[in-house]
Design an enzyme around this catalytic site. Structure first.
Site, PDB file in Angstrom:
ATOM      1  CE1 TYR A 190      -2.234   3.193   2.763  1.00  9.79           C
ATOM      2  CE2 TYR A 190      -3.663   2.631   0.862  1.00  9.79           C
ATOM      3  CZ  TYR A 190      -3.082   3.514   1.794  1.00  9.79           C
ATOM      4  OH  TYR A 190      -4.005   4.670   2.112  1.00  9.79           O
ATOM      5  CG  ASP A 222       5.914   3.777  -0.046  1.00 11.20           C
ATOM      6  OD1 ASP A 222       4.583   3.363  -0.116  1.00 11.20           O
ATOM      7  OD2 ASP A 222       6.344   4.367   1.064  1.00 11.20           O
ATOM      8  CE  LYS A 231       3.372   4.781   7.754  1.00 15.43           C
ATOM      9  NZ  LYS A 231       1.976   4.808   8.209  1.00 15.43           N
TER      10      LYS A 231
HETATM   11  P1  KE4 Z   1      -0.307   8.395   4.279  1.00 15.09           P
HETATM   12  O1  KE4 Z   1      -0.913   9.144   3.142  1.00 15.09           O
HETATM   13  O2  KE4 Z   1      -1.378   7.641   5.177  1.00 15.09           O
HETATM   14  O3  KE4 Z   1       0.506   9.304   5.271  1.00 15.09           O
HETATM   15  O4  KE4 Z   1       0.815   7.454   3.861  1.00 15.09           O
HETATM   16  C1  KE4 Z   1       0.379   6.354   3.168  1.00 15.09           C
HETATM   17  C2  KE4 Z   1       1.469   5.337   3.173  1.00 15.09           C
HETATM   18  C3  KE4 Z   1       2.481   5.146   2.005  1.00 15.09           C
HETATM   19  N1  KE4 Z   1       3.376   4.228   1.914  1.00 15.09           N
HETATM   20  C4  KE4 Z   1       3.314   3.247   2.818  1.00 15.09           C
HETATM   21  C5  KE4 Z   1       4.378   2.251   2.941  1.00 15.09           C
HETATM   22  C6  KE4 Z   1       2.379   3.311   4.004  1.00 15.09           C
HETATM   23  O5  KE4 Z   1       2.459   2.345   5.128  1.00 15.09           O
HETATM   24  C7  KE4 Z   1       1.355   4.334   3.859  1.00 15.09           C
HETATM   25  C8  KE4 Z   1       0.397   4.461   5.080  1.00 15.09           C
HETATM   26  N2  KE4 Z   1       0.202   3.353   6.041  1.00 15.09           N
HETATM   27  C9  KE4 Z   1      -0.857   2.939   6.720  1.00 15.09           C
HETATM   28  C10 KE4 Z   1      -0.719   1.788   7.629  1.00 15.09           C
HETATM   29  N3  KE4 Z   1      -0.911   0.598   7.174  1.00 15.09           N
HETATM   30  C11 KE4 Z   1      -1.380   4.287   7.278  1.00 15.09           C
HETATM   31  C12 KE4 Z   1      -2.712   3.849   8.499  1.00 15.09           C
HETATM   32  C13 KE4 Z   1      -3.918   4.306   7.823  1.00 15.09           C
HETATM   33  O6  KE4 Z   1      -4.232   4.338   6.547  1.00 15.09           O
HETATM   34  O7  KE4 Z   1      -4.591   5.111   8.717  1.00 15.09           O
END
Ligand code: KE4
Length: 423
Positions: free
Chosen positions: A144, A239, A267
């Site tokens: 993701y 990523d 993060k």
């Molecule tokens: P954000 O747009 O949520 O800041 O980041 C997206 C993203 C991009 N790349 C990786 C590897 C990620 O893990 C994420 C977001 N991770 C999720 C956890 N599975 C965030 C939690 C959520 O969606 O509330």
């Protein structure tokens, strides 16, 4: 455990916010039951609206590498508040943070700060298209990268076929620019580049997958991806939004010795504030506006508060490399005890307990997990004061604030669940 206030807050929240949450995974749909409304965090713990406390292994989904409210970050935020919250103009702090990122992750020769991981990956994909003049992107099932339209796709009918929308609202035309392959399948990557090599702008991968649960790369997978991208003139995008500064100070690219063309991070670099970035080879990054023709912008990009938190986080990691010894020790202690019918995957301070006795190396094998049994385990742990990710298909995180006593308490509570199952 009394959860009256959380339940009441959920009922009220649902009237104004879809599902009562601002991100779907928080709604506990993967495990059932009612999400806890959290009032505060401190160190390794969070405290809910009913006064219950939990050892927290979600850590805001990764950012809180030093636990809740680390002194360095809180002090930095207090100081910057005295100067203002946003200017929409360049500031010296943004240079300081960009230089810190470059020092810790040297493949990022130039950096652009944004506000979320989604923004970072969306921008990196557009940049890869603009740099190569090509349209297609390769991604991996179970990975993701944020809610980017063209990445919310599922695999087509066969390997190397174009993707299909995997969420409502994603046009077929967008999905068709992405090819979704099985994670860890070198053969699938080879077949895809053989079929489409000249049309592929980029391949984007979580170098250690965290979003199907924690799934490390098999030996040779990342190397194959690197060499095929180079051979066919496609850009390799790591990523590292989750793995960056977590699995090693220099991220997965340092851990595995692979140099991507572009990297996305997030993060940890915001320390809990909205902050992410993309960056990489100078010749590629100079295609980004205002220098080059690829447009990307953001009102609050490089925001003083988020940047101050990021500088505090990364400065601490630069000055205290022993942090990674603590993270490794705590996570290893947590995952040491063999558990019946459980496969534990871990890389550094990210881990997942899969409820299957088979190896988990990709999304298909992850989906063989017994999610009902996981849900029972999740609630056993929650009731016992341990807050795990509310889905079998998420990674858990350890911070430097997790004490050996926290880990022992967690392991003993988990053992009670498995002992009770045997009775
Ligand atoms: P954000 O747009 O949520 O800041 O980041 C997206 C993203 C991009 N790349 C990786 C590897 C990620 O893990 C994420 C977001 N991770 C999720 C956890 N599975 C965030 C939690 C959520 O969606 O509330």
């Amino acid at each position: 455990m009394n959860t009256v206030n959380s339940e009441r807050l959920l009922e009220r929240a649902r009237k104004s916010i879809p599902g009562g949450v601002n991100s779907p995974v928080r709604a506990f749909r993967g495990v059932g039951g009612s999400p806890r409304f959290i009032e505060r965090g401190e160190g390794s713990r969070i405290f809910d609206a009913d006064g219950n406390s939990y050892i927290d292994y979600v850590c805001s989904w990764g950012p809180l590498l030093l636990g809740h409210r680390p002194k360095a970050v809180i002090d930095a935020l207090a100081a910057v508040l005295a100067t203002g919250t946003s200017f929409g103009a360049p500031t010296e702090r943004e240079i300081d943070l960009a230089e810190l990122i470059r020092e810790l992750m040297p493949s990022m020769e130039m950096v652009r700060l944004v506000n979320s991981g989604t923004e970072a990956t969306m921008s990196a994909l557009r940049l890869a298209r603009g740099f190569t003049g090509r349209d297609l992107c390769v991604k991996f099932e179970g990975c993701y990268h944020g809610h980017v339209d063209s990445l919310l796709v599922k695999a087509g009918s066969g390997v190397a076929t174009l993707g299909l929308p995997d969420a409502a609202g994603v046009p077929q035309a967008f999905a068709a620019t992405t090819i979704a392959l099985p994670f860890n399948s070198i053969a699938a990557v080879e077949a895809t580049f053989a079929a489409h090599g000249g049309r592929i702008a980029s391949a984007i991968v979580e170098p250690v997958a965290g979003n199907m649960g924690c799934v490390p790369p098999v030996p040779g997978f990342l190397e194959a991806l690197r060499s095929l991208c180079t051979k066919h003139g496609a850009l390799l995008i790591f990523d590292e939004v989750m793995t960056g500064f977590r699995v090693a100070r220099g991220g997965a690219q340092a851990l595995f010795g692979i140099t991507p063309d572009l990297t996305t991070i997030g993060k940890v670099i915001g320390g809990g504030l909205p902050m992410a970035a993309y960056g990489g080879r100078r010749d590629i990054m100079e295609k980004i506006a205002p220098v080059g023709p690829v447009y990307q912008a953001g009102t609050l990009s490089g925001n003083p508060l988020a940047v101050a938190a990021g500088i505090a986080m990364l400065s601490h990691l630069r000055e205290h490399p022993e942090v990674y010894d603590v993270l490794e020790s705590r996570a290893a202690q947590l995952c040491a005890r063999p558990l019946e019918g459980i496969t534990v995957n871990r890389t550094g301070a990210m881990f997942t307990f899969f409820f299957t006795d088979q190896p988990v190396t990709d999304y298909e094998s992850a989906k063989r997990s017994d999610t009902q049994r996981f849900a029972r385990f999740f609630h056993h742990m929650l009731e016992g004061g341990v807050y795990l990710a509310p889905s079998q298909f998420e990674a858990g995180f350890v911070s430097t604030a997790h004490s050996e006593a926290d880990i022992r308490q967690t392991v003993d509570l988990a053992a009670e669940f498995f002992a009770r199952e045997r009775r």
